[in-house]
Design an enzyme around this catalytic site. Structure first.
Site, PDB file in Angstrom:
ATOM      1  N   GLY A 363      -6.447  -8.880 -12.065  1.00  0.00           N
ATOM      2  CA  GLY A 363      -6.455  -9.006 -10.613  1.00  0.00           C
ATOM      3  C   GLY A 363      -7.865  -9.223 -10.119  1.00  0.00           C
ATOM      4  N   GLY A 365     -10.411  -8.482  -6.478  1.00  0.00           N
ATOM      5  CA  GLY A 365     -10.569  -7.913  -5.150  1.00  0.00           C
ATOM      6  C   GLY A 365     -11.854  -8.390  -4.510  1.00  0.00           C
ATOM      7  CE  LYS A 384     -14.210  -2.368  -8.842  1.00  0.00           C
ATOM      8  NZ  LYS A 384     -14.049  -1.148  -8.021  1.00  0.00           N
ATOM      9  CG  ASP A 481      -9.507   1.266   0.416  1.00  0.00           C
ATOM     10  OD1 ASP A 481      -8.718   1.022   1.361  1.00  0.00           O
ATOM     11  OD2 ASP A 481      -9.896   0.397  -0.379  1.00  0.00           O
TER      12      ASP A 481
END
Length: 667
Positions: A363, A365, A384, A481
């Site tokens: 994914g 972001g 990440k 968040d």
């Protein structure tokens, strides 16, 4: 930002990050069991409490710093084992085990069996009666690898390590009544010394101890070949070797440079030097004792080399470099030890991810992409990769590294390591195979995988993770968040809270904070945070309430209305649920039809009730997470009636700016 300035900025950030990594990130290491779970306030939990009160004292007062116990009757019987390392004294042993009982019940909440490992001690308890066996309980063991390779004569290094570990194991089994030994061997100029440690529980016979150690040492070639350090930790026996000293007593085994076992040094009792007891972000110092800290050479060189590189760059730009005037790290050396265990080479991560192949991308972001990878030992990871020259991304990296490394809980994603090399900024996490909750919950077909039992378990797991962040950890963390895309699901659909880039750390007496830079995801932000920048644990509770209603309905909430001002049930879940609640049409009218009919009406009704209490307008009307966990876990806890949720009946709120992903920032 110009490229050269960008690289300098990244390097300075890297130096700062290397110096703030907490010591406690290496430990504790927990292994949560698979033998079932227990409920709050049950007989099993009461038996655990008895063990927690008695076992630390029993072990620390024992000459071998070892104790076992069995409490209760089947099916609520608990067996436990506690062992402190042979170079630990009684005071540190007791403190470590007290911490172990507290931490493991947070990290493996409500699991009937669990193991936890620290440097000075280990603890294991189970509903299975394991004490009569010399089995190392593989399901509770863990192996840890130093991902740095030896660069000089690896074959000779491997032979030396094998000889040293085996000689140390021999001494622990046959020459020590405590079944403990420490070893040392000489190697070369790059790594002058190699150190080792081996230990069994003292109740094993010499043959049982050596057999146990032989079993785990046999796995060395597949686990640790060419590695400068590694350890295998088990309930009955463990070993470790490193190129940096981690011992707190004189060695009992010395090997010549050739790798042949020399005459063991005379056995000596452990000294009174007390190692740090670390766990879950804690450092427990014992009054009246001395803490010896060894500066790992490689970790120090990493920092100094980085500063030297900065000086070289600035020299070529004909500008002065303050770092050159004092290349010694300013931070305390107690933070350096953990750097070595967390740093992962870029070459290792490139190989693990297929050079960050698009096919491995999980994914993407606002701050970069996440890739799946597989380490040489077979462990799967999620990497990440923060985008370069992103000031906000740098802040995310520093925040996540400083916070996540201190937090250990079964419902929080675990940080494995970090890489700051060749202008890369990489955070390495455990791989969670089912990805994020939103990818299943809001998918028309995949959400059929989530029956009511799984959805309730997800809600309960998120609540436990939040309770740990807000109330049970040594830190108090406000996530800021929380949303379904930041809830990851493991292979058994257990939830793990992730992405701590926006999190804020509170002091023990602090209840709220205020910012004029509101950052989060529209629809999940509490009204006081969205309008005034005020955040607290209650703003996280609001986000949790939104997720509960999303999980029940299968609908995504973004808090918006139709253009003509009317509420849209497809978007405004709070109003949608509230109107059906007041009409008495819950849960039949709102429950996700893809969930099927196999659910308890009263359980769904209770979850909706709790969700509505969490999204109240006034933060004071929202429950704290410990109350939420109690409400979810017991039908006997009465719930007060909720008022209309925040934003109900209002006109549409338009943020000053928003992205297509729903993230919102107001200056």
């Amino acid at each position: 930002m110009p490229q050269a300035h960008c690289y300098l900025h990244l390097a300075l950030t890297a130096a700062a990050i290397l110096l703030v990594v907490p010591l406690a990130a290496a430990y504790p290491w927990q292994v949560c069991g698979t033998t079932g779970s227990f409920t709050a306030n049950s007989t099993y939990q009461a038996n655990l409490a008895v063990l927690a009160a008695a076992l630390p004292t029993n072990a620390s007062s024992s000459p071998d710093l070892f104790a076992t116990a069995v409490v209760g009757a089947v099916p609520d019987q608990v067996s436990a084992l506690a062992l402190c390392r042979g170079d630990t004294n009684a005071t540190a042993c007791s403190a470590c085990l007290v911490t172990a009982f507290m931490d493991v019940q947070n990290m493996c909440a409500y699991d009937r069996s669990a193991a936890i490992y620290y440097d000075p001690c280990i603890l294991y308890y189970s509903n299975l009666h394991f004490l009569s066996s010399d089995d190392n309980v593989p399901a509770a063991s863990t192996d840890r690898i130093n991902l740095r390779n030896v660069t000089s004569e690896p074959a000779r290094f491997n032979r030396l390590v094998g000889a040293l570990v085996n000689a140390t194991a021999d001494y622990a089994a046959y020459n020590s009544t405590r079944r403990y030994a420490a070893g040392e061997a000489s190697f070369d100029q790059e790594y002058p010394k190699v150190y080792s440690w081996a230990q069994c529980t003292p109740d094993l016979t010499p043959a049982q101890c050596r057999g146990c150690l032989a079993g785990i040492i046999a796995r060395m070639p597949s686990l640790f070949t060419d590695r400068v350090g590694g350890r295998f930790l088990g309930i009955r026996c463990s070993y470790r070797y490193e190129v940096n000293s981690f011992l707190h007593s004189p060695v009992t085994v010395q090997l010549a440079e050739s790798g042949s076992a020399g005459a063991p040094a005379p056995a000596m009792e452990p000294t009174t030097v007390t190692p740090a007891v670390t766990g879950g972000g804690r450092n427990h110092s014992v009054p009246g004792t001395v803490l010896a800290i060894v500066l790992p050479t490689i970790a120090a060189l990493l920092v100094i080399n980085l500063l030297v590189w900065l000086c070289f760059w600035r020299t070529r730009r004909s500008q002065p470099c303050l770092a050159c005037q004092n290349p010694t790290p300013a931070a305390g050396t107690e933070n350096i030890e953990i750097i070595e265990s967390m740093i992962i080479d870029i070459s290792t991560l490139r190989a693990a991810t297929g050079d960050f192949a698009e096919s491995n991308k999980l994914g993407e972001g606002g701050f970069g992409a996440v890739y799946k990878g597989t380490l040489p030992d077979g462990d799967e990871i999620a990497v990440k990769r923060l985008s370069r020259c992103s000031a906000q991304g740098v802040g995310e990296l520093k925040n996540e590294l400083a916070l996540v490394a201190k937090l250990q809980h079964k419902n929080l994603v675990s940080l494995v390591g970090v890489c700051l090399e060749r202008q890369e900024r990489l955070l390495v996490y455990e791989f969670v195979p089912n990805r994020s909750l939103d990818q299943i919950l809001f998918d028309g077909e995949r959400r059929e995988q989530l029956d009511w039992a799984k959805r309730w378990s997800i809600i309960h797991g998120i609540a436990r993770g939040l309770q740990y962040l807000h109330e049970d950890s040594q830190l108090r963390v406000v996530h800021r968040d929380l949303k379904t895309s930041n809830i990851l699901l493991d292979m058994n659909m257990n939830p793990k809270i992730s992405d701590f880039g926006l999190a804020r750390l509170f002091g023990r007496d602090q209840t709220q904070g205020v910012t004029n830079h509101v950052v989060g995801t529209y629809g999940y932000m509490a009204p006081e945070y969205l309008t005034r920048g005020s955040y607290s644990v209650k703003s996280d509770v609001f986000s949790f309430g939104v997720m509960v209603l999303e999980i029940v309905t299968g609908k995504k909430h973004n808090g918006r209305h139709d253009d003509d001002g009317r509420r849209s049930p497809a978007q405004d879940i709070l109003s949608f649920v509230w109107e059906h609640w007041t009409a008495g049409a819950v849960p039949e009218a709102i429950v996700d039809p893809r969930m099927g009919t196999g659910f308890s009406r009263s359980d769904v009704l209770r979850c909706v009730h709790i969700g509505l209490l969490c999204v109240q307008e006034d933060p004071a009307d929202r429950p704290v997470m410990s109350s939420v966990v109690m409400m979810l876990g017991s039908d006997t806890v009465s719930l007060r009636n909720p008022s209309s949720p925040a934003f109900y009946g209002r006109n549409r709120i338009s943020p000053t700016s928003s992205t297509s992903s729903g993230e919102y920032t107001a200056g």
